[in-house]
Design a protein around this motif. Structure first.
Motif, PDB file in Angstrom:
ATOM      1  N   ILE A  55     -61.644  -7.396 -97.131  1.00 32.31           N
ATOM      2  CA  ILE A  55     -61.890  -8.032 -98.426  1.00 32.31           C
ATOM      3  C   ILE A  55     -60.592  -8.117 -99.231  1.00 32.31           C
ATOM      4  O   ILE A  55     -60.267  -9.154 -99.822  1.00 32.31           O
ATOM      5  CB  ILE A  55     -62.943  -7.238 -99.238  1.00 32.31           C
ATOM      6  CG1 ILE A  55     -64.300  -7.237 -98.511  1.00 32.31           C
ATOM      7  CG2 ILE A  55     -63.079  -7.804-100.652  1.00 32.31           C
ATOM      8  CD1 ILE A  55     -64.948  -8.581 -98.386  1.00 32.31           C
ATOM      9  N   ILE A  56     -59.836  -7.027 -99.229  1.00 31.68           N
ATOM     10  CA  ILE A  56     -58.562  -7.006 -99.968  1.00 31.68           C
ATOM     11  C   ILE A  56     -57.600  -8.050 -99.402  1.00 31.68           C
ATOM     12  O   ILE A  56     -56.821  -8.665-100.146  1.00 31.68           O
ATOM     13  CB  ILE A  56     -57.925  -5.600 -99.913  1.00 31.68           C
ATOM     14  CG1 ILE A  56     -58.764  -4.605-100.717  1.00 31.68           C
ATOM     15  CG2 ILE A  56     -56.486  -5.627-100.427  1.00 31.68           C
ATOM     16  CD1 ILE A  56     -58.875  -4.935-102.195  1.00 31.68           C
ATOM     17  N   GLN A  57     -57.683  -8.269 -98.117  1.00 33.80           N
ATOM     18  CA  GLN A  57     -56.771  -9.217 -97.481  1.00 33.80           C
ATOM     19  C   GLN A  57     -56.934 -10.625 -98.044  1.00 33.80           C
ATOM     20  O   GLN A  57     -55.948 -11.361 -98.183  1.00 33.80           O
ATOM     21  CB  GLN A  57     -57.005  -9.226 -95.962  1.00 33.80           C
ATOM     22  CG  GLN A  57     -55.910  -9.930 -95.177  1.00 33.80           C
ATOM     23  CD  GLN A  57     -54.539  -9.304 -95.382  1.00 33.80           C
ATOM     24  OE1 GLN A  57     -54.399  -8.084 -95.448  1.00 33.80           O
ATOM     25  NE2 GLN A  57     -53.511 -10.145 -95.490  1.00 33.80           N
ATOM     26  N   ILE A  58     -58.145 -11.015 -98.385  1.00 30.28           N
ATOM     27  CA  ILE A  58     -58.341 -12.352 -98.958  1.00 30.28           C
ATOM     28  C   ILE A  58     -57.673 -12.445-100.332  1.00 30.28           C
ATOM     29  O   ILE A  58     -57.124 -13.490-100.705  1.00 30.28           O
ATOM     30  CB  ILE A  58     -59.833 -12.729 -99.043  1.00 30.28           C
ATOM     31  CG1 ILE A  58     -60.000 -14.178 -99.502  1.00 30.28           C
ATOM     32  CG2 ILE A  58     -60.597 -11.816 -99.965  1.00 30.28           C
ATOM     33  CD1 ILE A  58     -59.354 -15.212 -98.632  1.00 30.28           C
ATOM     34  N   PHE A  59     -57.667 -11.339-101.096  1.00 34.25           N
ATOM     35  CA  PHE A  59     -56.982 -11.350-102.387  1.00 34.25           C
ATOM     36  C   PHE A  59     -55.462 -11.357-102.200  1.00 34.25           C
ATOM     37  O   PHE A  59     -54.735 -11.958-103.001  1.00 34.25           O
ATOM     38  CB  PHE A  59     -57.419 -10.142-103.227  1.00 34.25           C
ATOM     39  CG  PHE A  59     -58.830 -10.240-103.711  1.00 34.25           C
ATOM     40  CD1 PHE A  59     -59.133 -11.001-104.828  1.00 34.25           C
ATOM     41  CD2 PHE A  59     -59.864  -9.595-103.053  1.00 34.25           C
ATOM     42  CE1 PHE A  59     -60.438 -11.109-105.285  1.00 34.25           C
ATOM     43  CE2 PHE A  59     -61.172  -9.696-103.492  1.00 34.25           C
ATOM     44  CZ  PHE A  59     -61.460 -10.460-104.607  1.00 34.25           C
ATOM     45  N   ILE A  60     -54.993 -10.707-101.159  1.00 33.87           N
ATOM     46  CA  ILE A  60     -53.564 -10.771-100.839  1.00 33.87           C
ATOM     47  C   ILE A  60     -53.172 -12.198-100.464  1.00 33.87           C
ATOM     48  O   ILE A  60     -52.106 -12.684-100.848  1.00 33.87           O
ATOM     49  CB  ILE A  60     -53.221  -9.791 -99.691  1.00 33.87           C
ATOM     50  CG1 ILE A  60     -53.332  -8.343-100.185  1.00 33.87           C
ATOM     51  CG2 ILE A  60     -51.827 -10.057 -99.142  1.00 33.87           C
ATOM     52  CD1 ILE A  60     -53.113  -7.301 -99.111  1.00 33.87           C
ATOM     53  N   ILE A  61     -54.048 -12.876 -99.745  1.00 31.81           N
ATOM     54  CA  ILE A  61     -53.784 -14.271 -99.387  1.00 31.81           C
ATOM     55  C   ILE A  61     -53.741 -15.142-100.643  1.00 31.81           C
ATOM     56  O   ILE A  61     -52.881 -16.014-100.779  1.00 31.81           O
ATOM     57  CB  ILE A  61     -54.855 -14.786 -98.402  1.00 31.81           C
ATOM     58  CG1 ILE A  61     -54.695 -14.089 -97.051  1.00 31.81           C
ATOM     59  CG2 ILE A  61     -54.745 -16.297 -98.217  1.00 31.81           C
ATOM     60  CD1 ILE A  61     -55.820 -14.344 -96.077  1.00 31.81           C
ATOM     61  N   VAL A  62     -54.670 -14.910-101.590  1.00 31.50           N
ATOM     62  CA  VAL A  62     -54.651 -15.641-102.857  1.00 31.50           C
ATOM     63  C   VAL A  62     -53.364 -15.350-103.616  1.00 31.50           C
ATOM     64  O   VAL A  62     -52.771 -16.237-104.250  1.00 31.50           O
ATOM     65  CB  VAL A  62     -55.880 -15.266-103.712  1.00 31.50           C
ATOM     66  CG1 VAL A  62     -55.767 -15.846-105.122  1.00 31.50           C
ATOM     67  CG2 VAL A  62     -57.160 -15.757-103.040  1.00 31.50           C
ATOM     68  N   SER A  63     -52.908 -14.111-103.550  1.00 33.16           N
ATOM     69  CA  SER A  63     -51.671 -13.719-104.220  1.00 33.16           C
ATOM     70  C   SER A  63     -50.443 -14.356-103.577  1.00 33.16           C
ATOM     71  O   SER A  63     -49.570 -14.906-104.255  1.00 33.16           O
ATOM     72  CB  SER A  63     -51.535 -12.191-104.197  1.00 33.16           C
ATOM     73  OG  SER A  63     -50.234 -11.792-104.567  1.00 33.16           O
ATOM     74  N   MET A  64     -50.390 -14.285-102.246  1.00 32.78           N
ATOM     75  CA  MET A  64     -49.198 -14.774-101.532  1.00 32.78           C
ATOM     76  C   MET A  64     -49.238 -16.285-101.294  1.00 32.78           C
ATOM     77  O   MET A  64     -48.193 -16.934-101.228  1.00 32.78           O
ATOM     78  CB  MET A  64     -49.081 -14.050-100.189  1.00 32.78           C
ATOM     79  CG  MET A  64     -48.845 -12.548-100.304  1.00 32.78           C
ATOM     80  SD  MET A  64     -47.376 -12.132-101.279  1.00 32.78           S
ATOM     81  CE  MET A  64     -46.082 -12.830-100.247  1.00 32.78           C
ATOM     82  N   LEU A  65     -50.451 -16.844-101.116  1.00 35.17           N
ATOM     83  CA  LEU A  65     -50.604 -18.265-100.815  1.00 35.17           C
ATOM     84  C   LEU A  65     -49.667 -18.644 -99.666  1.00 35.17           C
ATOM     85  O   LEU A  65     -49.705 -18.024 -98.625  1.00 35.17           O
ATOM     86  CB  LEU A  65     -50.371 -19.101-102.076  1.00 35.17           C
ATOM     87  CG  LEU A  65     -51.452 -18.935-103.168  1.00 35.17           C
ATOM     88  CD1 LEU A  65     -51.028 -19.631-104.455  1.00 35.17           C
ATOM     89  CD2 LEU A  65     -52.791 -19.465-102.692  1.00 35.17           C
ATOM     90  N   GLY A  66     -48.814 -19.649 -99.879  1.00 29.38           N
ATOM     91  CA  GLY A  66     -47.901 -20.040 -98.801  1.00 29.38           C
ATOM     92  C   GLY A  66     -46.499 -19.517 -98.982  1.00 29.38           C
ATOM     93  O   GLY A  66     -45.548 -20.008 -98.365  1.00 29.38           O
TER      94      GLY A  66
END
Length: 481
Positions: free
Chosen positions: A46-57
């Motif tokens: 779950i946290i990983q999806i927020f990290i993806i939102v944070s890092m984006l591309g």
């Protein structure tokens, strides 16, 4: 620094993120058990999806921008500052979303401590700025830093993790190692850059970051959605079985990720200099290396999945065996996929094509998850992941073949059709013939034999130039000794 040296340092850097936890995983899996392992993996996913939102591309665009602008100190300063500023804004948004979900979704009430630790991981990942050092190809520094921090992590796990209730502490130890790395990275970055904010630079990088960010979110949907979905509709034990099944795959893929990532700055430079012939040569070489390594390992891991699961996790994880056997072909599929996307489409800036690939994988993955996972649980999750990655790879092959000047060397795969059957037969025979001896000894002996057989096939049957180069290097070492 040469590609070989960069690959060595990058391999160790990426591998350390998996190997050091693997050193502790046999101990942790036995102490915590499948249920606690499942809880940790469910929340971390779950946290990983927020990290993806944070890092984006930013991870990909950052490497590309830093690699292209490092010859000019002024451009380097502006690019770094703009990337970090964008990352700060996206991280604040991600943290706000995490806090909202923490207090609005009833399911998360039982995992509140894990989610708080995950919030620290989210913040630390933002400060890590590994994309900056990858763009500069300064892999030596971050490799040395990672080695020290990871050794401390391993020691702390054996000292502090004592019973099945320590899963939150285990997650905290993983997170704090990222935090320490991030702090060191920020201090060391002063050696290279000074902050120089330019609003035009921020605007320029926004579009590719958002495009690749959506790509990353969609990629999560077919890579990791199964874990979260499984956690919501099933039990922590099922998540524990599934995450254990993926353990060896993620470790081995770290080798591949190290290679594809370390090649990205160099390939980006070749494209910017319009050296398409050299670009094609490097792509052909990448395919040859990846297929040489990934295919025999895939076949071997499928036949020895029961032994590997028992060695890594111990008793109580038999239900992870079949998911692991289903997942193992991903070693070859995703290896090919990473060359197609990271080494070809990314340097060519085919962002829309990459987006379409991930949309196909995400949509297909969600549909299959909804249809299959509720009935087949961890086995269904493995099937969904395998099918989704195959769709993504197929789409990438189509776009490269029809919309780029790059030729995919399919002949290298055709050469290995017969060797696949040879390696499979030997793996089966060895597993049966050595069934009476200890599983660890059986795996080591079999791995050595399969490695030697693969070496002979690549050298004599396929006449692989990579093997010839290795032979020449070994002869030179022997000569100097």
């Amino acid at each position: 620094m040469s590609i070989k040296k960069n690959f060595f340092y990058s391999s160790f850097l990426t591998l350390a993120n998996y190997i050091f936890p693997l050193l502790t995983f046999p101990y942790v899996s036995r102490i915590l058990g499948a249920e606690s392992i499942g809880k940790y993996n469910f929340i971390d996913n779950i946290i990983q999806i927020f990290i993806i939102v944070s890092m984006l591309g930013i991870g990909t665009v950052g490497v590309r921008e830093i690699a292209q602008n490092r010859i000019s100190q002024e451009r380097l300063n502006k690019s770094f500052t703009a990337l970090l500023a964008f990352n700060a804004i996206s991280t604040i948004i991600a943290i706000i979303l995490l806090v909202i979900l923490l207090f609005t979704i009833p399911k998360f009430a039982d995992y509140r401590n894990l989610l708080i630790v995950g919030g620290l991981k989210l913040l630390s990942t933002f400060l890590l700025v590994d994309w900056f050092y990858r763009g500069l190809e300064d892999f030596k520094f971050i490799t040395q830093r990672t080695l020290i921090v990871r050794i401390l992590f391993v020691a702390s796990v054996f000292i502090f993790i004592k019973n099945k209730e320590d899963y939150t502490l285990y997650y905290f130890l993983i997170t704090i190692s990222i935090t320490i790395n991030a702090i060191i990275n920020l201090f060391y970055a002063k050696k290279y850059i000074q902050f120089d904010f330019d609003i035009q630079e921020l605007k320029r990088i926004t579009k590719p970051i958002l495009v690749l960010g959506i790509y990353s979110i969609l990629a999560w949907l077919y890579n990791s959605f199964s874990t979260s979905f499984l956690g919501f509709i099933s039990t922590d034990e099922q998540v524990g079985y599934y995450s254990t099944a993926t353990k060896l795959y993620t470790i081995f893929l770290s080798f591949i990720t190290a290679f594809t990532t370390v090649m990205l700055p160099r390939l980006s430079q070749l494209i910017s200099q319009n050296q398409l012939n050299e670009f094609q040569h490097q792509i052909n070489k990448s395919f040859n290396i990846i297929l040489t390594v990934s295919i025999p390992f895939t076949v071997f891991a499928i036949f020895f999945a029961p032994d590997i699961i028992h060695i890594i996790a111990g008793n109580g994880y038999k239900e992870a065996v079949i998911p692991m056997m289903i997942i193992m072909p991903l070693i070859t599929i995703v290896s090919i996929e990473q060359i197609l996307i990271i080494q070809i489409l990314t340097p060519l800036k085919k962002d829309k094509e990459m987006m379409f690939c991930t949309i196909c994988g995400a949509v297909f993955g969600i549909i299959i998850n909804i249809l299959v996972v509720p009935n087949m649980l961890s086995i269904g999750a493995a099937i969904c992941w395998l099918a989704s990655e195959f769709i993504v790879m197929s789409c990438a092959i189509y776009f490269i073949s029809h919309r780029t000047p790059i030729v995919i060397p399919f002949y290298l795969l055709k050469k290995r059709v017969m060797p696949i059957f040879i390696i499979a037969i030997f793996s089966y025979v060895l597993h049966i013939a050595l069934s009476e001896i200890h599983e660890l000894v059986r795996i080591l002996i079999s791995a050595f034999i399969i490695f030697f057989i693969t070496y002979l096939i690549e050298k004599k049957l396929i006449k692989n130039p990579i093997i010839s180069e290795i032979d020449r290097s070994l002869k030179r070492i022997k000569y100097f000794n």
